[in-house]
Design an enzyme around this catalytic site. Structure first.
Site, PDB file in Angstrom:
ATOM      1  N   GLY A 290     -32.187 -47.637  -5.557  1.00  0.00           N
ATOM      2  CA  GLY A 290     -32.095 -47.422  -6.997  1.00  0.00           C
ATOM      3  C   GLY A 290     -31.413 -46.097  -7.291  1.00  0.00           C
ATOM      4  O   GLY A 290     -30.538 -45.666  -6.527  1.00  0.00           O
ATOM      5  N   GLU A 291     -31.790 -45.462  -8.403  1.00  0.00           N
ATOM      6  CA  GLU A 291     -31.249 -44.153  -8.834  1.00  0.00           C
ATOM      7  C   GLU A 291     -29.794 -44.240  -9.287  1.00  0.00           C
ATOM      8  O   GLU A 291     -29.226 -43.238  -9.723  1.00  0.00           O
ATOM      9  CB  GLU A 291     -31.312 -43.099  -7.707  1.00  0.00           C
ATOM     10  CG  GLU A 291     -32.662 -42.849  -7.112  1.00  0.00           C
ATOM     11  CD  GLU A 291     -32.634 -41.781  -6.002  1.00  0.00           C
ATOM     12  OE1 GLU A 291     -31.563 -41.197  -5.764  1.00  0.00           O
ATOM     13  OE2 GLU A 291     -33.695 -41.544  -5.391  1.00  0.00           O
ATOM     14  N   GLY A 292     -29.132 -45.400  -9.098  1.00  0.00           N
ATOM     15  CA  GLY A 292     -27.695 -45.499  -9.358  1.00  0.00           C
ATOM     16  C   GLY A 292     -26.872 -45.324  -8.095  1.00  0.00           C
ATOM     17  O   GLY A 292     -25.639 -45.227  -8.163  1.00  0.00           O
TER      18      GLY A 292
END
Lengths: 323, 323
Positions: A290-292
């Site tokens: 996640g997180e980009g």
């Protein structure tokens, strides 16, 4: 160039052109916005990590040592961090300008026992997320990416996928940050009980968002809508961003022309939602952070496709003999 | 970071560390070397384009308008162009320093009628290719990529794949720059006849190279050996680079620890050879241009994996609560 010899790279360039027009302008500066929120359902034991990790990771993003920071520095992409609804208080970071305050409430309610948020809060998430994208457009950002942080958020993501795609909860439920078989079965049970208790209407995206959550999912959904309104290509990260994308897409199906799927997550819910929206992931590296982080790797590839379309000589222009 | 949450990105970083050691140094500057050569077998009508396009594309690389130029500018990668054995004369470009002269001969012989080159010429390709990699290492380059240009070169690439992997010629033969069904069948026939006539020994890489060709394939094979000797990670592009890689790998199987497969080409021979060497492609974008274009997209991802391993805080270091 021989016809279509660059395959999907040219498709990416053409999709960009459909959004920003010809001649294709630069797609830099690029920014990834990481939206964070907490989830009441974590109290049901669905995650490998305790809820306080959400706030700790927000501090990590600000310190510049998280995965998204490393990858964005590498690719020349800016990072913004938004508190959409964390339990932690970030007053100091907000005052310092390191975190953007869009907090709707300090964490959603537990969807198994009650709706994650009110319908008004769901609309507020969308509105605040869209405003952030519009603000970045005004600042001159040319490509946007989505990122998420929220311990437990693969649980609402899987629930949204099951409601929207009609697949079974078991098909949609994955291991998140790494739970074992018995906790995986428990997670699927909690999701099934929540959907049965809440009865979200699959044709009403605001109903789904409010009953399941979360605040960062709503924020990202609004962010995608705001990017498309500003005619900015928007890159979707993993399963949580894809759950947000599907909420936004239910509101406006033409959004699919503005969105790029960065990568195939190992979370099974993501593939189901991407296929519903007709999006094909660019990368497949077995990532699930996640997180980009997927966006940070995919955005340079999309930019490369746009540059190829803009800069590369065709065989005719280059005076190359024809077949 | 949760365990293995960055999937193959961490595997890439760890493979880099195995080559360059800890702490992982910068992997820039990066260079892609495009090796060009002509193939006598083109007179059998196996390609969609005439042989003179090889020379025209070399001029294209020098002018900076080819696909590889656009992608390397985008990613901050240097490009070098090498004449390993083109029919065209590049005296002017060589004098200007724009093309490196390693010409073994002006094109290989037609493998259907005679060996593509002598065993001595095959050894010379390897030697010159290795010297180029060693020279770049001395210049301070930290990551290398392979590129190829040679009209007709998917024909020897498919032949090498069939000889080395034991798969049928039909399984290994693809459409190159875009031939139709009837020419595809003709191409497979020419490859089959060539292998029957030449009888390359599948356990003798120099025998395979000399009987099938081509000069750029031999140059790239040597280049990979030279990169590994200098402990520089070397990224392998599409089917022709992979055919070169398999020639080098037959000479030294430990090379697999130094090579990264940039992408899955649409040419079927490539997958067969990658699987023999135990390499898994990083990207899968339906590309078939060659020139090193796959490397230009994959090298930044490998570099990202190395940076994650070097720079990213683990949960323990970041003071994040444990599961």
């Amino acid at each position: 160039m021989p016809q279509r010899a660059l395959g999907r790279l040219l498709d990416l360039g053409e999709k960009v052109a459909g959004i920003v027009g010809f001649p294709i302008p630069d797609l830099s500066p690029k920014t990834i916005v990481v939206m964070a929120g907490d989830h009441g359902v974590v109290e049901e034991g669905v995650s490998a990590y305790p809820a306080e990790v959400t706030g700790q990771m927000v501090h990590g993003f600000v310190s510049g040592h998280a995965g998204i920071n490393v990858l964005c520095r590498h690719a020349g992409i800016g990072v913004r961090v938004v508190d959409m609804g964390c339990r932690a208080d970030f007053s100091d970071l907000i005052a310092a300008g390191a975190v953007l305050d869009a907090k709707v409430a300090p964490g959603t309610a537990n969807m198994r026992r009650q709706p994650a948020m009110s319908r008004g809060q769901a609309a507020l998430c969308i509105e605040r997320g869209a405003a952030i994208a519009r603000g970045l457009a005004v600042e001159g950002v040319r490509m946007l990416g989505t990122g998420d942080m929220g311990i437990g958020n693969t649980t609402p993501s899987a629930a949204i996928a099951a409601v929207v795609t009609g697949r079974t909860v078991e098909e949609c439920t994955g291991r998140g940050t790494g739970i074992d078989d018995s906790r995986l079965a428990h997670k699927a049970l909690i999701i099934r009980q929540s959907i049965e208790a809440r009865q979200p209407n699959p044709h009403d995206p605001l109903d789904i968002l409010s009953k399941i959550g979360g605040f960062e999912i709503g924020g990202i959904a609004g962010f995608i809508l705001g990017a498309a309104e500003s005619r900015i290509p928007v890159v979707i990260d993993g399963v949580t961003s894809t759950a947000a994308a599907v909420i936004a897409w239910l509101m406006e199906p033409r959004l699919a022309h503005f969105m790029f799927a960065a990568h195939r997550s190992v979370e099974p819910a993501q593939a189901a939602m991407l296929s519903l929206m007709g999006l094909e992931p660019i990368l497949d590296l077995g990532m699930r952070l996640g997180e980009g982080t997927g966006c940070a790797l995919a955005m340079p590839i999309i930019e490369a496709g746009a540059k190829v379309l803009r800069e590369m000589a065709t065989f005719a222009e280059a005076g190359v003999s024809q077949a």
